[in-house]
Design a protein around this motif. Structure first.
Motif, PDB file in Angstrom:
ATOM      1  N   LEU A 499       0.846  -1.151  -0.086  1.00  0.00           N
ATOM      2  CA  LEU A 499       0.110  -0.053  -0.057  1.00  0.00           C
ATOM      3  C   LEU A 499       0.849   1.267  -0.145  1.00  0.00           C
ATOM      4  CD1 LEU A 499      -2.694   1.135   0.144  1.00  0.00           C
ATOM      5  CD2 LEU A 499      -2.736   1.089   2.558  1.00  0.00           C
ATOM      6  N   ALA A 500       1.962   1.126   0.729  1.00  0.00           N
ATOM      7  CA  ALA A 500       2.854   2.307   0.803  1.00  0.00           C
ATOM      8  C   ALA A 500       3.567   2.496  -0.527  1.00  0.00           C
ATOM      9  CB  ALA A 500       4.041   1.969   1.995  1.00  0.00           C
ATOM     10  N   ILE A 501       3.798   1.717  -1.081  1.00  0.00           N
ATOM     11  CA  ILE A 501       4.511   1.443  -2.583  1.00  0.00           C
ATOM     12  C   ILE A 501       3.542   2.015  -3.355  1.00  0.00           C
ATOM     13  CG2 ILE A 501       5.359   0.384  -4.425  1.00  0.00           C
ATOM     14  CD1 ILE A 501       6.857  -1.682  -2.462  1.00  0.00           C
ATOM     15  N   VAL A 502       2.188   1.627  -3.446  1.00  0.00           N
ATOM     16  CA  VAL A 502       1.275   2.389  -4.389  1.00  0.00           C
ATOM     17  C   VAL A 502       1.044   3.642  -4.048  1.00  0.00           C
ATOM     18  CG1 VAL A 502      -1.234   2.094  -4.766  1.00  0.00           C
ATOM     19  CG2 VAL A 502       0.173  -0.021  -4.632  1.00  0.00           C
ATOM     20  N   LYS A 503       1.075   4.094  -2.795  1.00  0.00           N
ATOM     21  CA  LYS A 503       0.523   5.509  -2.548  1.00  0.00           C
ATOM     22  C   LYS A 503       1.949   6.311  -3.002  1.00  0.00           C
ATOM     23  CE  LYS A 503      -2.594   5.075   1.400  1.00  0.00           C
ATOM     24  NZ  LYS A 503      -2.549   5.264   2.887  1.00  0.00           N
ATOM     25  N   LEU A 504       2.955   5.690  -2.764  1.00  0.00           N
ATOM     26  CA  LEU A 504       4.160   6.610  -3.203  1.00  0.00           C
ATOM     27  C   LEU A 504       4.248   6.569  -4.605  1.00  0.00           C
ATOM     28  CD1 LEU A 504       6.887   8.017  -2.505  1.00  0.00           C
ATOM     29  CD2 LEU A 504       8.108   5.640  -2.633  1.00  0.00           C
ATOM     30  N   GLY A 505       3.975   5.427  -5.462  1.00  0.00           N
ATOM     31  CA  GLY A 505       4.032   5.617  -6.746  1.00  0.00           C
ATOM     32  C   GLY A 505       3.025   6.602  -7.276  1.00  0.00           C
ATOM     33  N   ALA A 506       1.789   6.656  -6.734  1.00  0.00           N
ATOM     34  CA  ALA A 506       0.677   7.583  -7.133  1.00  0.00           C
ATOM     35  C   ALA A 506       1.317   9.157  -6.884  1.00  0.00           C
ATOM     36  CB  ALA A 506      -0.592   7.370  -6.279  1.00  0.00           C
ATOM     37  N   TYR A 507       1.906   9.283  -5.702  1.00  0.00           N
ATOM     38  CA  TYR A 507       2.147  10.640  -5.228  1.00  0.00           C
ATOM     39  C   TYR A 507       3.405  11.196  -6.321  1.00  0.00           C
ATOM     40  CZ  TYR A 507       4.810  14.362  -2.774  1.00  0.00           C
ATOM     41  OH  TYR A 507       5.208  15.607  -2.720  1.00  0.00           O
ATOM     42  N   ILE A 508       4.396  10.101  -6.672  1.00  0.00           N
ATOM     43  CA  ILE A 508       5.244  10.725  -7.805  1.00  0.00           C
ATOM     44  C   ILE A 508       4.612  11.006  -9.202  1.00  0.00           C
ATOM     45  CG2 ILE A 508       7.358   9.687  -8.948  1.00  0.00           C
ATOM     46  CD1 ILE A 508       8.240   8.039  -6.445  1.00  0.00           C
ATOM     47  N   SER A 509       3.691  10.010  -9.494  1.00  0.00           N
ATOM     48  CA  SER A 509       3.090  10.079 -10.785  1.00  0.00           C
ATOM     49  C   SER A 509       2.298  11.175 -10.993  1.00  0.00           C
ATOM     50  CB  SER A 509       2.116   9.120 -11.060  1.00  0.00           C
ATOM     51  OG  SER A 509       2.976   7.449 -11.145  1.00  0.00           O
ATOM     52  N   ARG A 510       1.580  11.616  -9.772  1.00  0.00           N
ATOM     53  CA  ARG A 510       0.588  12.926  -9.561  1.00  0.00           C
ATOM     54  C   ARG A 510       1.564  14.072  -9.756  1.00  0.00           C
ATOM     55  NH1 ARG A 510      -1.798  11.326  -5.858  1.00  0.00           N
ATOM     56  NH2 ARG A 510      -0.548  12.481  -4.073  1.00  0.00           N
ATOM     57  N   ASN A 511       2.624  14.209  -9.086  1.00  0.00           N
ATOM     58  CA  ASN A 511       3.509  15.216  -9.258  1.00  0.00           C
ATOM     59  C   ASN A 511       4.340  15.303 -10.709  1.00  0.00           C
ATOM     60  OD1 ASN A 511       3.645  16.912  -6.740  1.00  0.00           O
ATOM     61  ND2 ASN A 511       3.364  14.657  -6.039  1.00  0.00           N
ATOM     62  N   MET A 512       4.749  14.214 -11.064  1.00  0.00           N
ATOM     63  CA  MET A 512       5.363  14.223 -12.394  1.00  0.00           C
ATOM     64  C   MET A 512       4.461  14.772 -13.607  1.00  0.00           C
ATOM     65  SD  MET A 512       8.527  13.497 -12.332  1.00  0.00           S
ATOM     66  CE  MET A 512       9.175  13.136 -13.790  1.00  0.00           C
ATOM     67  N   TRP A 513       3.085  14.213 -13.415  1.00  0.00           N
ATOM     68  CA  TRP A 513       2.208  14.588 -14.352  1.00  0.00           C
ATOM     69  C   TRP A 513       1.751  15.939 -14.221  1.00  0.00           C
ATOM     70  CZ3 TRP A 513      -0.070  12.997 -18.724  1.00  0.00           C
ATOM     71  CH2 TRP A 513      -0.999  13.691 -19.232  1.00  0.00           C
ATOM     72  N   GLY A 514       1.763  16.571 -13.152  1.00  0.00           N
ATOM     73  CA  GLY A 514       1.471  18.033 -12.794  1.00  0.00           C
ATOM     74  C   GLY A 514       2.744  18.816 -13.471  1.00  0.00           C
ATOM     75  N   LEU A 515       3.996  18.385 -13.212  1.00  0.00           N
ATOM     76  CA  LEU A 515       5.144  19.127 -13.727  1.00  0.00           C
ATOM     77  C   LEU A 515       5.041  19.276 -15.087  1.00  0.00           C
ATOM     78  CD1 LEU A 515       8.008  20.558 -13.186  1.00  0.00           C
ATOM     79  CD2 LEU A 515       8.963  18.487 -13.114  1.00  0.00           C
ATOM     80  N   MET A 516       4.901  18.021 -15.865  1.00  0.00           N
ATOM     81  CA  MET A 516       4.813  17.748 -17.241  1.00  0.00           C
ATOM     82  C   MET A 516       3.689  18.566 -17.752  1.00  0.00           C
ATOM     83  SD  MET A 516       5.878  13.991 -18.099  1.00  0.00           S
ATOM     84  CE  MET A 516       4.741  13.308 -17.226  1.00  0.00           C
ATOM     85  N   SER A 517       2.471  18.759 -17.154  1.00  0.00           N
ATOM     86  CA  SER A 517       1.291  19.216 -17.589  1.00  0.00           C
ATOM     87  C   SER A 517       1.720  20.847 -17.708  1.00  0.00           C
ATOM     88  CB  SER A 517       0.132  18.956 -16.970  1.00  0.00           C
ATOM     89  OG  SER A 517      -0.816  19.851 -17.284  1.00  0.00           O
ATOM     90  N   ARG A 518       2.304  21.522 -16.675  1.00  0.00           N
ATOM     91  CA  ARG A 518       2.652  22.802 -16.451  1.00  0.00           C
ATOM     92  C   ARG A 518       3.706  23.279 -17.407  1.00  0.00           C
ATOM     93  NH1 ARG A 518       2.209  21.540 -10.964  1.00  0.00           N
ATOM     94  NH2 ARG A 518       4.532  21.358 -10.829  1.00  0.00           N
ATOM     95  N   THR A 521       2.182  23.320 -20.793  1.00  0.00           N
ATOM     96  CA  THR A 521       1.166  24.629 -20.963  1.00  0.00           C
ATOM     97  C   THR A 521       1.819  25.908 -21.093  1.00  0.00           C
ATOM     98  OG1 THR A 521      -0.625  23.351 -19.419  1.00  0.00           O
ATOM     99  CG2 THR A 521      -0.571  25.619 -19.701  1.00  0.00           C
ATOM    100  N   ARG A 522       2.993  26.059 -20.549  1.00  0.00           N
ATOM    101  CA  ARG A 522       3.641  26.953 -20.552  1.00  0.00           C
ATOM    102  C   ARG A 522       4.485  27.392 -21.875  1.00  0.00           C
ATOM    103  NH1 ARG A 522       5.862  25.902 -15.433  1.00  0.00           N
ATOM    104  NH2 ARG A 522       7.438  25.111 -16.268  1.00  0.00           N
ATOM    105  N   ARG A 523       5.091  26.044 -22.777  1.00  0.00           N
ATOM    106  CA  ARG A 523       5.316  26.162 -24.035  1.00  0.00           C
ATOM    107  C   ARG A 523       4.410  26.573 -25.079  1.00  0.00           C
ATOM    108  NH1 ARG A 523       9.998  21.278 -23.711  1.00  0.00           N
ATOM    109  NH2 ARG A 523      11.429  22.402 -22.268  1.00  0.00           N
ATOM    110  N   LEU A 528       1.894  29.678 -28.829  1.00  0.00           N
ATOM    111  CA  LEU A 528       0.771  30.525 -29.352  1.00  0.00           C
ATOM    112  C   LEU A 528       0.698  32.096 -29.619  1.00  0.00           C
ATOM    113  CD1 LEU A 528      -2.261  28.433 -27.742  1.00  0.00           C
ATOM    114  CD2 LEU A 528      -1.467  28.565 -30.053  1.00  0.00           C
ATOM    115  N   ALA A 529       1.587  32.493 -28.509  1.00  0.00           N
ATOM    116  CA  ALA A 529       1.896  34.017 -28.375  1.00  0.00           C
ATOM    117  C   ALA A 529       2.822  34.423 -29.514  1.00  0.00           C
ATOM    118  CB  ALA A 529       2.586  34.348 -26.958  1.00  0.00           C
TER     119      ALA A 529
END
Length: 570
Positions: A499-518, A521-523, A528-529
């Protein structure tokens, strides 16, 4: 060696024929005949190799016969006969067919001469046996069976991976002696260790066995773990690490067995404890020790089956095998109570098979100059006698009578259950009473006398002290029935860690996805500008261009195109 029909195929052929037979006594008699015919075939075997086939360039051996495989083949066949007699009243075709397939797969693995054949039968035992759990018909049994199946199939996957690596390293698929060291041999050891219920790999055993039907648990207790012991003896005899793994196995299950409320689960832990004796003997690896492995496998199959049969009869008549709901059954089930006590005595008491087999193992450990391991085995023998030989019969059949106010007391076990238990008890006694005959079937010709004064005295002292301690505790009211509830084993760690490994994986995935998404979006916003600056109303591409400038730029582009075309033609 005469070319005979392989015993494993006798079981498999019978499983195919069985469904067309009418339910009733004819089918039950047919079931009993199958293991007897197979045992007769095994009895006729002489050492050698037969039924060798070529498949895709590999040489596969269906029948590799020596005294070690004969001993396991005979006890598997005889135990299958006893289990089928015990299940005479069962009319469920699924349980009957899967019992035959399970026994046939185990016997096929015993006689396998190569790892490919072993793997086929190895997985056969996993697939067939799970139906004995699902036959219980409860939601819990379904999920337990799924977990059991996943673990057993995983053992097979690791085995085939180890087999492939070993073949790549050595060019051999022979199922024989291995030297631990390469990645392939380690994988094979782990695969065997899962089925042998090594520490931290054992939790499937106390979960699965009590989840099966009353008769299914008896069948489960016979084959899977003893097949793993056979495989260890065949491939890893003399591997020192097994001595220490086995020692942990001797102690670890006692902790849980002493606190468990479900008495079939207590027996599952006791089974795990006794596997530790065999694993230690495999680690010692001397002819005397390997004789002890074979002898204790035979004795253990018999007396543990007897104990599981007794608890199965209790479950069949009362609907529960939990200590908190049992007591006083000796009044209405006296024969079952007596046979259960015999099963407990057969573990290590003189005149029974367990005494002979344990003496072999203890002597082999002593001769290998392992005094601490010897002392650990002696303590483990006393502990398991206390838990399964004295405490379990007391909790089930004596003490407070839980059925005193019931409208009708539970009846004695059916005749077929009593007959199966009686034959099993007689077998334990016969092997202990005739040790020379017993040891004449063992793999190595080693002179040994189990009934020496020091063996008898040592064992009687241990057992007497254990029994006196129990009755003293009982006399002063210190023997308490286990509280109802669920006892969480070491799989708590596995589940929390997973469970701890799954939670850690989910946390890392969520943050990595957020970083890549941001970042994306900036690029995109910047791109477009820049397009807007070039093409927007105020951008340079939106201005009016003079006709001369347009002609000039067209000439430049045309010239650039001509240069590219010319360069490609060179």
């Amino acid at each position: 060696m005469p070319d005979i029909f392989p015993p494993a195929l006798i079981f498999i052929a019978a499983a195919i024929v069985l469904p067309v037979l009418p339910k009733g006594n004819l089918r039950a008699l047919f079931l009993l005949a199958v293991p007897l015919v197979a045992a007769h075939e095994i009895w006729q075997l002489s050492e050698g190799v037969t039924h060798t086939y070529e498949l895709l360039g590999y040489s596969l051996t269906l029948m590799r016969v020596d005294q070690l495989s004969i001993v396991f083949g005979l006890i598997f066949s005889f135990a299958a006969f006893l289990a089928l007699l015990y299940a005479w009243h069962v009319k469920d075709t699924v349980q009957q067919v899967t019992t035959l397939l399970y026994a046939g797969s185990a016997i096929g693995a015993v006689f396998a001469g190569d790892f490919v054949t072993l793997f086929i039968f190895w997985e056969g035992t996993a697939v067939a046996s799970v139906f004995l759990i699902w036959a219980r018909g409860t939601e819990g049994a379904y999920y337990t069976g799924m977990r059991y199946l996943i673990i057993q199939i995983a053992s097979g996957v690791i085995l085939v991976a180890g087999m492939a690596l070993h073949y790549h390293e050595t060019g051999s698929l022979a199922f024989g002696a291995l030297t631990l060291g390469s990645l392939g041999t380690w994988a094979i050891l782990i695969a065997f260790g899962i089925k042998a219920a090594f520490p931290l790999l054992h939790t499937w055993l106390p979960d699965a066995y009590p989840a099966a039907t009353p008769t299914g648990t008896v069948v489960l207790s016979i084959f899977t773990t003893k097949l793993a012991i056979y495989s260890l003896a065949r491939s890893f005899a003399g591997t020192e690490i097994l001595i220490y793994i086995g020692t942990v196995m001797v102690f670890w299950p006692l902790i849980y067995a002493a606190a468990e409320n479900d008495l079939r689960r207590v027996l599952a832990y006791a089974l795990n404890n006794q596997l530790g004796f065999m694993v230690i003997a495999v680690g010692i690896g001397t002819p005397l020790a390997l004789n002890g492995v074979a002898a204790h496998a035979v004795a253990h199959i018999l007396y543990k089956s007897l104990l599981f049969m007794a608890m199965g009869a209790v479950l069949y008549r009362t609907g529960t095998a939990k200590a908190s709901g049992l007591g006083g059954l000796y009044r209405s089930m006296p024969i079952t109570a007596l046979l259960c006590i015999v099963g407990g005595l057969a573990m290590s008491t003189p005149l029974f098979a367990g005494f002979v087999s344990k003496s072999l193992i203890l002597s082999s450990v002593a001769k290998a100059y392992e005094p601490l391991i010897w002392a650990a085995l002696l303590f483990g023998s006393a502990g398991i006698f206390y838990v399964a030989g004295v405490r379990l019969p007391y909790l089930a059949f004596f003490g407070e009578d839980k059925f005193a106010g019931a409208p009708e007391r539970p009846k004695e076990a059916p005749w077929n259950m009593l007959l199966a238990m009686g034959l099993t008890a007689a077998s334990c006694f016969a092997l202990g009473l005739m040790p020379a005959t017993f040891m004449s079937f063992l793999p190595y010709d080693v002179a040994y006398d189990a009934y020496t004064p020091d063996h008898i005295l040592t064992q009687l002292q241990v057992l007497s002290f254990t029994a006196i301690a129990f009755f003293a505790l009982w006399r002063f009211g210190l023997i308490k029935r286990p509280a109802p509830g669920i006892l969480v084993d070491s799989d708590w760690l596995n589940r929390r860690l997973a469970l701890a490994i799954v939670k850690l994986g989910a946390y890392i995935s969520r943050n990595m996805w957020g970083l890549m998404s941001r970042t994306a979006t900036r690029r995109l916003d910047a791109f477009l500008a820049s397009i807007y600056r070039a093409h927007g109303p105020q951008g340079p591409l939106a201005r009016s261009w003079p006709a001369g400038s347009m002609v000039l730029w067209i000439a430049v582009l045309l010239g650039f195109t001509l240069i590219l075309s010319f360069s490609q033609s060179l």
